[in-house]
Design a protein around this motif. Sequence first.
Motif, short mmCIF file in Angstrom:
data_model
loop_
_atom_site.label_atom_id
_atom_site.label_comp_id
_atom_site.label_asym_id
_atom_site.label_seq_id
_atom_site.Cartn_x
_atom_site.Cartn_y
_atom_site.Cartn_z
N VAL A 176 22.97 18.44 48.39
CA VAL A 176 24.33 18.93 48.29
C VAL A 176 24.42 20.22 49.11
O VAL A 176 23.41 20.79 49.52
N ALA A 177 25.64 20.67 49.34
CA ALA A 177 25.86 21.95 50.00
C ALA A 177 26.60 22.86 49.04
O ALA A 177 27.40 22.40 48.22
N ILE A 178 26.32 24.16 49.14
CA ILE A 178 27.03 25.15 48.33
C ILE A 178 27.62 26.20 49.26
O ILE A 178 26.91 26.87 50.01
N ARG A 179 28.94 26.31 49.23
CA ARG A 179 29.62 27.38 49.96
C ARG A 179 29.93 28.46 48.93
O ARG A 179 30.91 28.40 48.19
N PHE A 180 29.06 29.47 48.88
CA PHE A 180 29.17 30.52 47.86
C PHE A 180 30.02 31.69 48.38
O PHE A 180 29.82 32.18 49.48
N ALA A 181 30.97 32.11 47.55
CA ALA A 181 31.76 33.32 47.80
C ALA A 181 32.26 33.38 49.25
O ALA A 181 31.93 34.29 50.01
N HIS A 182 33.09 32.41 49.60
CA HIS A 182 33.57 32.27 50.98
C HIS A 182 34.61 33.33 51.34
O HIS A 182 35.14 34.03 50.47
N GLU A 183 34.91 33.42 52.61
CA GLU A 183 35.93 34.34 53.14
C GLU A 183 35.71 35.76 52.62
O GLU A 183 36.65 36.46 52.24
N MET A 184 34.44 36.16 52.63
CA MET A 184 34.07 37.47 52.12
C MET A 184 34.62 38.61 52.97
O MET A 184 34.64 39.77 52.53
N ASN A 185 35.07 38.31 54.18
CA ASN A 185 35.63 39.34 55.05
C ASN A 185 37.14 39.48 54.89
O ASN A 185 37.79 40.20 55.65
N GLY A 186 37.70 38.79 53.89
CA GLY A 186 39.12 38.92 53.58
C GLY A 186 39.30 39.76 52.33
O GLY A 186 38.43 39.81 51.46
N TYR A 187 40.43 40.42 52.22
CA TYR A 187 40.67 41.34 51.11
C TYR A 187 41.25 40.64 49.88
O TYR A 187 41.53 41.28 48.86
N ASP A 234 40.66 43.31 65.01
CA ASP A 234 39.40 44.04 65.15
C ASP A 234 39.32 45.23 64.19
O ASP A 234 38.33 45.97 64.19
N LEU A 235 40.34 45.40 63.38
CA LEU A 235 40.35 46.53 62.45
C LEU A 235 39.44 46.27 61.24
O LEU A 235 39.08 47.21 60.52
N THR A 236 39.09 45.02 61.00
CA THR A 236 38.20 44.69 59.88
C THR A 236 36.74 44.85 60.31
O THR A 236 36.43 44.81 61.50
N PRO A 237 35.82 45.04 59.36
CA PRO A 237 34.40 45.23 59.70
C PRO A 237 33.83 44.03 60.44
O PRO A 237 34.31 42.90 60.30
N ALA A 238 32.80 44.28 61.23
CA ALA A 238 32.12 43.20 61.94
C ALA A 238 31.61 42.17 60.94
O ALA A 238 31.09 42.53 59.87
N ILE A 239 31.74 40.90 61.26
CA ILE A 239 31.34 39.84 60.33
C ILE A 239 29.85 39.89 60.06
O ILE A 239 29.39 39.53 58.97
N SER A 240 29.07 40.38 61.02
CA SER A 240 27.62 40.44 60.85
C SER A 240 27.20 41.30 59.67
O SER A 240 26.11 41.11 59.11
N THR A 241 28.06 42.23 59.25
CA THR A 241 27.69 43.10 58.13
C THR A 241 27.58 42.33 56.82
O THR A 241 26.95 42.82 55.87
N TYR A 242 28.16 41.14 56.78
CA TYR A 242 28.12 40.34 55.56
C TYR A 242 27.07 39.23 55.62
O TYR A 242 26.96 38.43 54.68
N TYR A 243 26.32 39.17 56.71
CA TYR A 243 25.41 38.04 56.89
C TYR A 243 24.09 38.27 56.15
O TYR A 243 23.40 39.26 56.40
N PRO A 244 23.70 37.33 55.27
CA PRO A 244 22.48 37.50 54.47
C PRO A 244 21.19 37.29 55.26
O PRO A 244 20.11 37.59 54.76
N GLY A 245 21.28 36.73 56.48
CA GLY A 245 20.11 36.46 57.29
C GLY A 245 19.78 34.98 57.32
O GLY A 245 20.08 34.23 56.39
N ASP A 246 19.15 34.55 58.41
CA ASP A 246 18.86 33.13 58.59
C ASP A 246 17.95 32.56 57.50
O ASP A 246 18.00 31.35 57.23
N ASP A 247 17.13 33.39 56.89
CA ASP A 247 16.26 32.90 55.81
C ASP A 247 17.05 32.52 54.56
O ASP A 247 16.53 31.83 53.69
N TYR A 248 18.31 32.97 54.49
CA TYR A 248 19.13 32.71 53.31
C TYR A 248 20.35 31.86 53.64
O TYR A 248 21.21 31.66 52.78
#
Length: 368
Positions: A176-187, A234-248
């Motif tokens: 199965v796939a789990i999309r956890f806590a999506h759209e984390m870059n939205g307010y 571009d006023l919102t933070p870079a999306i990379s700041t929310y990335y857990p890393g490829d291991d996760y």
Amino acid sequence: MMRLTFPRVVMVLTGALLLTYAFAIAPTTTSERRSGAATAEAKAPRPRGPFPPAEKTFIGVMTDKGPHDFTPVDSFTAAAKRSPQVMLFSEGWASATFDRTLFDRIRDRGMMPMLGWEPWDYRLDERARQQKLTAQEIDRIRSDQPSYRLSRIAGGEFDSYVRSWAEGIKSLGYPVAIRFAHEMNGYWYPWCELVNGNEPGDYVKAWRHVQDVFRAAGATNVAWVWSPNVRYTDLTPAISTYYPGDDYVDWVGVTGYYGKYDFAPYLSFDEVFKKTITEIRTFSKKPMVITETGASDHIGRKAEWIKDAFQTLPRYPFIIGLIWFEVNKELDWRIVSSPAVSTAFADAVAAPRYQVTWSPDVFLRTKD
């Protein structure tokens, strides 16, 4: 000359029987056992896959009924003239407990379940909408939920709940796939770092902690889907700041719609997605899924947008799936909204690239 006594006769007969078993019966029995073991091994299901195969893109669907009522899925399938291979459905932490039947219902229809797992109380949002509040008021209410602050998730306060789901999903025995806590870059969600008392870095900590609980429970039949919203400014933070890393992360996702915009009458698929896709590819080369998309027909160009979208997708060979939001919510995103739209979608997904089959014995492709 040895005298044959009754005890000696018994010993001789016993020895003869043992020799007969050793040289005649035992080899046959052992051979049968080996043959039986080989047959059992041959019959044991072996993983097929990967899903999706190289140079293929799966089609998924999300409805407002989920696996509780497949009527919208049936309508979508009839309009698309083909069955989707993935079904995305949402469950909120405030009220949802693990229910195997929801996953099995999706599996039994030949679709892989993708769980949109949301750490919040969605009922606050529902009540706000029923009160017909403004969009700004609804966003404020739904995003202000201190009980679900990211630091509490990362700190282990929900571990027993998370573990119950991990054990349940492990018991499924299929991927199965789990999309956890999506759209984390939205307010608009309480797991965004810009609201709800969250701090920078809290999202990654929460994500990693939840996945660590699953790993500890042995729930390895999961593709973890990290899914931001497209960036419109571009006023919102870079999306990379929310990335857990490829291991996760197993699949990266992105959500975007062609709707009604104040600043442009029409936006093509590339105008909606390209900038965000390019940004994500600078820090992750994981396979990508368009985890939510849809199109409105507010200026009569919905069918055109669908045709353009599916012609554009092959330019992104790392996009392995697209999930359509088949819901009439705020705007009518459904492909069943008109015959012209249904035809455009059916023609698009008839291409060989979208001819994909999912089954419970596949393994999920986690590399380009």
